[in-house]
Design an enzyme around this catalytic site. Structure first.
Site, short mmCIF file in Angstrom:
data_model
loop_
_atom_site.label_atom_id
_atom_site.label_comp_id
_atom_site.label_asym_id
_atom_site.label_seq_id
_atom_site.Cartn_x
_atom_site.Cartn_y
_atom_site.Cartn_z
N ASP A 104 39.65 -17.56 16.90
CA ASP A 104 40.06 -18.80 15.96
C ASP A 104 41.48 -19.29 16.49
O ASP A 104 41.86 -20.37 16.02
CB ASP A 104 40.20 -18.12 14.42
N HIS A 154 44.98 -15.97 14.73
CA HIS A 154 45.25 -14.55 14.28
C HIS A 154 45.44 -13.65 15.44
O HIS A 154 44.45 -13.84 16.51
CB HIS A 154 44.45 -13.88 13.46
N GLY A 174 46.59 -15.13 3.42
CA GLY A 174 46.70 -16.05 2.99
C GLY A 174 48.10 -16.25 1.85
O GLY A 174 48.40 -17.39 1.34
N ASN A 229 52.89 -18.85 5.82
CA ASN A 229 52.04 -19.85 4.91
C ASN A 229 52.76 -20.94 4.04
O ASN A 229 52.49 -22.03 3.80
CB ASN A 229 51.16 -19.01 4.13
N SER A 276 47.90 -12.33 6.37
CA SER A 276 47.01 -11.98 7.19
C SER A 276 47.35 -11.30 8.60
O SER A 276 46.75 -10.63 9.42
CB SER A 276 46.19 -13.29 7.53
#
Length: 215
Positions: free
Chosen positions: A190, A193, A77, A106, A40
């Site tokens: 969030d 990011h 992801g 990740n 991402s």
């Protein structure tokens, strides 16, 4: 530094942004194609289309009159296992002259074994090179709460793969974004990011190493 850990949270849900030997690429001019294989952080998660660092890379190439096309094959992801599973088809379909691998964050988020991540990065690097592409690895780092030993070994594995397979390396893709005192200004709501304002900084970390390969 706390946000460096959040930057590893490249969400599991998401959509794809776009459907030889090392240094021996024979493609020149308009035949050059840069394939970006990432998560991402490269898939424009939460950003307006065309504002992510990969899109800015295409603009950079055009400004400098470097004839090359960029294909963004990043998926939010994604892990190194996911990239490994997708790479063969991408190499066949696009025949890239350069491959940028932005994966591994990740893996750390999910607590996957470091050797697993290193093996996958090494395999992808070898396969891309065998297909005639030059490879650029984008390294990541983890925050102190992962433990100093784990953090050191995680960041080191990118360097180890690059050295062993003679690939180019950006040691920390989010340098100047996740490792600064006022890091919050560079992240979306969030707190995971990077926002649109951070994308030029991310490109600035990648561009010097990539430009050397394009020469």
């Amino acid at each position: 530094m706390a946000l460096a850990s959040l930057a590893l949270g490249t969400l599991v849900t998401g959509q794809a942004q776009a459907a030889g030997q090392p240094g021996n690429s024979k493609k020149t001019g308009k035949d050059r194609l840069i394939l970006v294989l990432g998560d991402s952080l490269s898939a424009e998660y939460g950003l307006a289309r065309g504002s992510g660092w990969v899109a800015l890379l295409q603009q950079q190439l055009e400004r400098e009159r470097i004839a090359a096309q960029v294909v963004n094959a990043s998926i939010s992801g994604d892990t190194t296992s996911g990239g490994r599973a997708r790479l063969a088809a991408l190499l066949t379909n696009h025949r890239p002259s350069h491959v940028i691998i932005e994966l591994g964050g990740n893996d750390a988020l999910r607590g996957l074994p470091l050797q697993h991540t290193q093996d996958n990065l090494a395999w992808m690097t070898q396969q891309a090179q065998a297909a005639g592409a030059q490879v650029l690895l984008l390294g990541m780092q983890v925050p102190p709460n992962y433990g100093s030993d784990y953090g050191r070994r995680f960041s080191q594995l990118f360097a180890d793969v690059a050295r062993e397979h003679k690939a180019a390396l950006v040691p920390f893709f989010l340098q100047g974004v996740a490792d600064v005192p006022q890091a919050a200004q560079w992240f979306q709501a969030d707190r995971i990011h990077p926002n649109a304002q951070a994308q030029p900084l991310m490109l600035a970390n990648v561009w010097p190493a990539l430009r050397k390969l394009l020469r």
